[in-house]
Design an enzyme around this catalytic site. Sequence first.
Site: not given
Ligand code: ARG
Length: 458
Positions: A23, A110, A155-156, A277, A283, A290, A322, A325
């Site tokens: 990651s 964790n 409205t509408h 455009s 334009k 948008e 993971q 993120k």
């Molecule tokens: N890269 C992991 C995540 O974003 C970190 C936690 C990983 N923990 C593990 N026991 N593999 O969730």
Amino acid sequence: MTKLWGGRFQKSAEQWVDEFGASIHFDQKLVLEDLEGSRAHVKMLGACKILSDEDTALILSGLDTLEDKALAGDLEYSTANEDIHLNLEKFLIDEIGPVGGKLHTGRSRNDQVATDMHLYLKNRVHEIIEAVGQFQGAIVEQAEQHVETIVPGYTHLQRAQPISFGHHLLTYFWMLQRDKDRLTESMKRIDMSPLGAGAMSGTTFPIDREMAAQHLGFSAVYPNSIDAVSDRDFIVEFLSNASMLMMHMSRFAEEIILWSSEEFRFIELDDTFATGSSIMPQKKNPDMAELIRGKTGRVYGNLFGLLTTLKGLPLAYNKDMQEDKEGMFDTVHTLMGSLPIFEGMVRTMTVRTDSMEKAVSSDFSNATELADYLASKGMPFREAHDVTGKLVFTCIQRGHYLLDLPLDEMKAASPLIDGDIYETLKPRTAVDRRKSYGGTGFGQVKIQLQQAKDLLGR
Ligand code: ARG
């Protein structure tokens, strides 16, 4: 390269497998939060005599060096080290030697990653709230210029009743105010420390979770170690609040797009917030509006993505998490891009008061006035509605509006109608007579404007 967790392994994964699990290419965004979390953890370990003062000082100075390098862009992350946590731990060991390996005492990735996410979101949500406030400021400024600009209300998407354009604009102020409130209220659940939960069950070391939380500026600690590392509801809540905010912006964007069309001609966007455009020289396109409307879709997608990721997960941590993120980063990025753009667009747009006044004087949006007029003279409203409807029909057949009807014809429809009806039917009068609280009467809009300014501290 040997892994920091490689002890029980006989073979190492091939690079392409490592790459799939890594990651680091996106969680490096958490570098400062991760260092902050580590600093708090180490200080706490030192204070609790789990680490010696010497080791603590050494690790802290190593973390400072890493922070300097991170800020200078001098950290070369590697996929082999998987994520931001292991990359930083490896850098630390390279920097200060094996003592760097003591950093992870009584901690797990964790609780570490959950802590990083709480820290990250806490900072970003404050910035987003600030940006929403700036955007509201631009709305209030425009609204203040147009308290007495009359425009058809719809409205509408059919002309309904004449209103103050300032009143219409302020609608978005209040929607955004609730968005801001929701974000502020969610802070209670973001502002919590999972640190010290360990992998899931706590730790045998005599740690002080309160102390670590205080170092990080968190107001509370998660009372349950499993909960601390298992849930991402605070991110789901953020994505939900972000979705609501984008939904409001998207509706406003839709109106900006309609209003700047030749069909409406209610506003003209400043050249700096419009695009041309490549083929049609005439334009002037509302691309920014948008795009904001379009980006709303990806924010909703991020919300649904995470809800779906979480729905079948057994306790406690699973690597699926993971996946929390990228959607969160993307949402923060989308909001922090869209809000200032919208603010600039509103601040610089030109309101075509002439087209608005023209629109409102060539429609039947004053029909309710006639019905109310009759009702106020004692006719049951339902009957008044019918009398007015018939007069509207007569006008449509002849191709004119209510104000063009001669008095004797109106009197024939109801003897309750007198000459003062012409004043009553004027759009400006219609607007200003709506003095009920929160209504579109000029006095009411001014009260509302003051409430808005008070909330912005202006
Ligand atoms: N890269 C992991 C995540 O974003 C970190 C936690 C990983 N923990 C593990 N026991 N593999 O969730």
